[in-house]
Design a protein around this motif. Structure first.
Motif, PDB file in Angstrom:
ATOM      1  N   SER A 179       5.662  10.224   2.523  1.00 24.93           N
ATOM      2  CA  SER A 179       6.142   9.227   1.455  1.00 24.93           C
ATOM      3  C   SER A 179       7.351   8.751   2.066  1.00 24.93           C
ATOM      4  O   SER A 179       7.939   7.410   1.723  1.00 24.93           O
ATOM      5  N   LEU A 180       8.080   9.205   2.912  1.00 24.83           N
ATOM      6  CA  LEU A 180       9.424   8.740   3.619  1.00 24.83           C
ATOM      7  C   LEU A 180       9.129   7.420   4.326  1.00 24.83           C
ATOM      8  O   LEU A 180       9.790   6.519   4.592  1.00 24.83           O
ATOM      9  N   SER A 181       7.830   7.441   4.945  1.00 25.55           N
ATOM     10  CA  SER A 181       7.434   6.309   5.978  1.00 25.55           C
ATOM     11  C   SER A 181       6.424   5.326   5.017  1.00 25.55           C
ATOM     12  O   SER A 181       5.838   4.646   5.919  1.00 25.55           O
ATOM     13  N   ALA A 182       6.332   5.622   3.750  1.00 32.27           N
ATOM     14  CA  ALA A 182       5.264   4.774   3.145  1.00 32.27           C
ATOM     15  C   ALA A 182       5.831   3.322   2.952  1.00 32.27           C
ATOM     16  O   ALA A 182       7.080   2.970   2.968  1.00 32.27           O
ATOM     17  N   GLU A 183       4.734   2.355   2.968  1.00 35.09           N
ATOM     18  CA  GLU A 183       5.144   0.989   2.863  1.00 35.09           C
ATOM     19  C   GLU A 183       5.371   0.595   1.489  1.00 35.09           C
ATOM     20  O   GLU A 183       6.421  -0.262   1.494  1.00 35.09           O
TER      21      GLU A 183
ATOM     22  N   LEU B  95      15.782   9.740  10.617  1.00 35.06           N
ATOM     23  CA  LEU B  95      14.388   9.301   9.950  1.00 35.06           C
ATOM     24  C   LEU B  95      14.042   7.664   9.882  1.00 35.06           C
ATOM     25  O   LEU B  95      12.957   7.318  10.041  1.00 35.06           O
ATOM     26  N   SER B  96      15.175   7.099   9.822  1.00 31.63           N
ATOM     27  CA  SER B  96      15.058   5.564   9.855  1.00 31.63           C
ATOM     28  C   SER B  96      14.328   5.164  11.116  1.00 31.63           C
ATOM     29  O   SER B  96      13.422   4.173  11.164  1.00 31.63           O
ATOM     30  N   GLN B  97      15.069   5.524  12.225  1.00 29.80           N
ATOM     31  CA  GLN B  97      14.483   5.313  13.494  1.00 29.80           C
ATOM     32  C   GLN B  97      13.050   5.612  13.896  1.00 29.80           C
ATOM     33  O   GLN B  97      12.357   5.248  14.539  1.00 29.80           O
ATOM     34  N   ALA B  98      12.735   7.203  13.357  1.00 32.36           N
ATOM     35  CA  ALA B  98      11.452   7.416  13.515  1.00 32.36           C
ATOM     36  C   ALA B  98      10.344   6.955  12.523  1.00 32.36           C
ATOM     37  O   ALA B  98       9.189   6.716  13.174  1.00 32.36           O
ATOM     38  N   THR B  99      10.761   6.481  11.500  1.00 29.22           N
ATOM     39  CA  THR B  99       9.759   5.775  10.739  1.00 29.22           C
ATOM     40  C   THR B  99       9.713   4.449  10.673  1.00 29.22           C
ATOM     41  O   THR B  99       8.866   3.617  10.137  1.00 29.22           O
ATOM     42  N   GLN B 100      10.961   3.454  11.269  1.00 31.40           N
ATOM     43  CA  GLN B 100      11.087   2.293  11.270  1.00 31.40           C
ATOM     44  C   GLN B 100      11.077   1.738   9.757  1.00 31.40           C
ATOM     45  O   GLN B 100      10.843   0.622   9.129  1.00 31.40           O
ATOM     46  N   VAL B 101      11.702   2.527   8.781  1.00 29.41           N
ATOM     47  CA  VAL B 101      11.986   2.229   7.277  1.00 29.41           C
ATOM     48  C   VAL B 101      13.547   1.979   7.321  1.00 29.41           C
ATOM     49  O   VAL B 101      14.297   2.886   7.948  1.00 29.41           O
ATOM     50  N   ASP B 102      13.880   1.166   6.488  1.00 28.30           N
ATOM     51  CA  ASP B 102      15.657   0.697   6.496  1.00 28.30           C
ATOM     52  C   ASP B 102      16.224   2.048   5.850  1.00 28.30           C
ATOM     53  O   ASP B 102      15.690   2.775   4.904  1.00 28.30           O
TER      54      ASP B 102
ATOM     55  N   TYR C 133      12.253  14.937  17.353  1.00 27.08           N
ATOM     56  CA  TYR C 133      11.436  15.889  16.373  1.00 27.08           C
ATOM     57  C   TYR C 133      10.813  15.259  15.303  1.00 27.08           C
ATOM     58  O   TYR C 133       9.533  15.664  14.783  1.00 27.08           O
ATOM     59  N   PHE C 134      11.255  14.286  14.424  1.00 27.69           N
ATOM     60  CA  PHE C 134      10.660  13.593  13.226  1.00 27.69           C
ATOM     61  C   PHE C 134       9.257  13.024  13.848  1.00 27.69           C
ATOM     62  O   PHE C 134       8.208  12.863  13.093  1.00 27.69           O
ATOM     63  N   GLU C 135       9.443  12.354  14.802  1.00 31.50           N
ATOM     64  CA  GLU C 135       8.555  11.700  15.561  1.00 31.50           C
ATOM     65  C   GLU C 135       7.076  12.536  15.760  1.00 31.50           C
ATOM     66  O   GLU C 135       5.957  11.975  15.707  1.00 31.50           O
ATOM     67  N   ASN C 136       7.410  13.829  16.400  1.00 29.41           N
ATOM     68  CA  ASN C 136       6.361  14.401  16.935  1.00 29.41           C
ATOM     69  C   ASN C 136       5.972  15.696  16.028  1.00 29.41           C
ATOM     70  O   ASN C 136       4.990  16.404  16.382  1.00 29.41           O
ATOM     71  N   CYS C 137       6.564  16.022  14.903  1.00 30.46           N
ATOM     72  CA  CYS C 137       6.516  17.116  14.054  1.00 30.46           C
ATOM     73  C   CYS C 137       5.060  16.922  13.142  1.00 30.46           C
ATOM     74  O   CYS C 137       4.742  15.923  12.638  1.00 30.46           O
ATOM     75  N   ASP C 138       4.605  17.949  12.809  1.00 31.50           N
ATOM     76  CA  ASP C 138       3.540  18.098  11.891  1.00 31.50           C
ATOM     77  C   ASP C 138       4.373  17.614  10.368  1.00 31.50           C
ATOM     78  O   ASP C 138       5.616  18.280  10.360  1.00 31.50           O
ATOM     79  N   PRO C 139       3.779  16.896   9.409  1.00 32.29           N
ATOM     80  CA  PRO C 139       4.394  16.641   8.459  1.00 32.29           C
ATOM     81  C   PRO C 139       4.880  17.834   7.575  1.00 32.29           C
ATOM     82  O   PRO C 139       5.814  17.897   6.870  1.00 32.29           O
ATOM     83  N   ALA C 140       4.123  19.143   7.333  1.00 34.67           N
ATOM     84  CA  ALA C 140       4.489  20.458   6.770  1.00 34.67           C
ATOM     85  C   ALA C 140       5.747  20.752   7.365  1.00 34.67           C
ATOM     86  O   ALA C 140       6.729  21.226   6.576  1.00 34.67           O
ATOM     87  N   ASP C 141       5.958  20.783   8.733  1.00 35.52           N
ATOM     88  CA  ASP C 141       7.306  21.096   9.294  1.00 35.52           C
ATOM     89  C   ASP C 141       8.253  20.264   9.052  1.00 35.52           C
ATOM     90  O   ASP C 141       9.557  20.645   8.993  1.00 35.52           O
TER      91      ASP C 141
END
Length: 549
Positions: free
Chosen positions: A188-192, A160-167, A27-35
């Protein structure tokens, strides 16, 4: 809405952790950020306030469905969930929503708070005609403020970690504190960058597992630091950029409720975050939790309550020093830094650090633990000297070794149906003790039995009902259960004269008859001397609201 309703269904239909995480990841990988922002908001345990009274929703549904009120109530009693009952009773509709989740929330649900009854009825009626049955169910959950599904914030963090590759630790920190469900926040959850510019943001709280085995099995006592297990409000004090913030473990800003902590906190150096426990503290001693409860429900505290129930903060860890995250440093190092920091506080400061407990053996430690209640504490905390400050429950690093709970044998006298998957079973019970030949109710409990035992009790309730009072049934007083509870106080609000905290069923006493149950006098004898004149404590964990200890 279609995608979010589908996600809800997937999460609700499985008990497999990996399947839940996978469904959220997709879901997180394919959703619109607003959703996605709203999905994270709801899945992480946040909710909208109830926008329409339950009674009005019942009326609107009955009118639209063309059924009498009594039939709605019978249906609700059988289903046990208002949102699901409404979704099932409304006329069939094969439509699927063309609007995304964020539009439904911001343009269709939130505006309900500004409408009168007639406008709400029209808006709800229109919404129900645009949604499929599953979408209606989720929509109703959001409207009633009762949205919950079987995922923890830890699982949301994993997805979210798996979807964004963030720790995971970074995601967990970014979800702490106050934030708005906006597309910018979701991105911002996936920001560098570290994403931690919010000066008020707390760190995720490190928690402990309950010690179930003998302490000798976890290693030499010299490897562990021993602390009291305080019975208060777990909190972090944050001092950054000249401002002070106090966050509870329930992610609620609470510094306005504890103004006596703000002045000493202002003397902390900028870039400091300390972890500890807020306690009712008077004349150099911790007070019973029932006293602290008088402060918990108050957004603003008057002078009299401040005088009657002063509070202190017992610091036991430091997470940030001079603006640097030091959570990966060994506990021994953090403790020494904390001691030097608190040493700069005045003797009258309401921020203090309690001496560590010294014990040369686990046998000596056991004796100290057994005397915990004399100090108004719940037991001991055991923390490895080399442990870091992690996220969530720390396996084999921190243990809580609580004193054995109080217990008694009581008779079941009332029962009512539960909620969710237990909506068709009588699983919520009221228990009584003997007082001059009469059974007097003193506790309610709904946890501790197996599913098989609950079904057996349900059969007994149905066959042995004496009277009905709405959803509650009085039953023949024939079943005896052993109850456990964490604390007990005098109470003027209850007929029994006592209130117990966190009651739960430990054992169904098939070997005992009702006459063998304990007396009210015996249970009252468990009341600690210090609490004889206390304000009453609530009997259930819900009394703490969002604030968690």
């Amino acid at each position: 809405m279609k995608e979010f309703a589908s996600l809800y269904q997937q999460l609700d239909e499985t008990t497999k952790t990996n399947r839940k995480v996978e469904a959220m990841r997709l879901y997180f990988e394919n959703c619109d950020p607003a959703d996605g922002a709203w999905a994270v908001y709801f899945l992480s345990g946040r909710r909208l306030k109830r926008l329409v009274q339950a009674g009005r929703l019942r009326e609107f549904c009955a009118e639209i469905s063309g059924i009498p009120d009594w039939l709605f109530e019978e249906s609700y009693g059988a289903v046990g969930d208002l949102a699901e009952t409404i979704a099932l009773l409304l006329p069939p509709n094969l439509n699927e929503s063309i609007h995304p989740l964020n539009i439904w929330i911001e343009q269709r649900i939130q505006p309900l708070s500004r409408m009168d009854d007639e406008q709400r009825r029209e808006a709800l009626s229109q919404a129900w005609t645009e949604l499929s049955a599953q979408e209606r169910f989720v929509f109703n959950k959001l409207v009633t403020g009762g949205f919950r599904v079987g995922v923890s914030q830890g699982l949301v963090v994993r997805a979210l970690s798996q979807a964004t590759q963030v720790d995971k630790a970074v995601i967990s920190h970014r979800l702490m504190g106050s934030w708005e469900p906006t597309p910018e926040f979701f991105n911002s959850l996936s920001a560098e960058d570290d994403g931690e510019s919010d000066r008020s943001r707390p760190y995720p709280f490190a928690l402990a597992h309950s010690l179930q085995q003998e302490p000798e099995t976890i290693g030499e006592i010299s490897e562990w630091m021993l602390e009291w297990k305080w019975d208060g409000i777990r909190a972090q004090i944050i001092r950054r950029e000249g401002e002070t913030f106090i966050w509870s473990r329930g992610e609620e800003l609470i510094h306005e409720r504890f103004p006596e902590l703000l002045e000493p906190a202002e003397s902390l150096p900028d870039g400091t975050v300390i972890d500890g426990e807020i306690l009712a503290w008077k004349a150099g001693e911790v007070q019973p939790f029932s006293q602290l409860q008088r402060r918990i429900g108050r957004k603003k505290v008057g002078k009299k309550l401040l005088t009657d129930v002063p509070c202190s903060f017992i610091a036991f860890d430091i997470l940030e020093a001079e603006g640097h995250n030091i959570r990966s440093s060994p506990l021994e190092v953090r403790r020494k830094l904390l001691e030097s920091l608190i040493a700069n506080q005045s003797e009258a400061s309401s921020i203090m650090i309690y001496p560590q407990i010294e014990a040369n053996s686990w046998e000596e430690c056991l004796q100290i633990r057994n005397n915990s209640r004399e100090k108004q504490v719940e037991g001991l905390m055991l923390k490895r000297r080399d442990s870091d400050y992690g996220v969530g429950r720390l396996t084999n690093k921190w243990w809580k070794w609580k004193v054995d709970p109080y217990s008694c044998d009581a008779v079941l006298i009332y029962a009512q149906r539960g909620h969710g998957r237990r909506a068709s079973l009588h699983s919520d019970y009221t228990f009584a003790a003997w007082d001059n030949g009469n059974l007097v109710p003193f506790a309610k409990a709904y946890s501790g039995l197996t599913d098989a035992e609950i079904r057996e009790v349900d059969r007994f309730v149905r066959k042995n009902t004496l009277e009905r009072f709405g959803p509650v049934r009085s039953v023949k007083p024939e079943l005896v259960f052993e109850l456990a509870f964490e604390n007990i106080q005098r109470s003027n609000r209850h007929k029994s004269g006592i209130a117990v905290r966190f009651p739960r069923m430990v054992k169904w006493r098939h070997d005992k008859k009702p006459a063998d149950a304990d007396t009210l006098d015996m249970i009252k004898s468990l009341v600690p001397d210090q609490s004889l004149n206390d304000e009453p404590a609530e009997t259930s964990k819900e009394s703490r609201g969002k604030i968690k200890s």
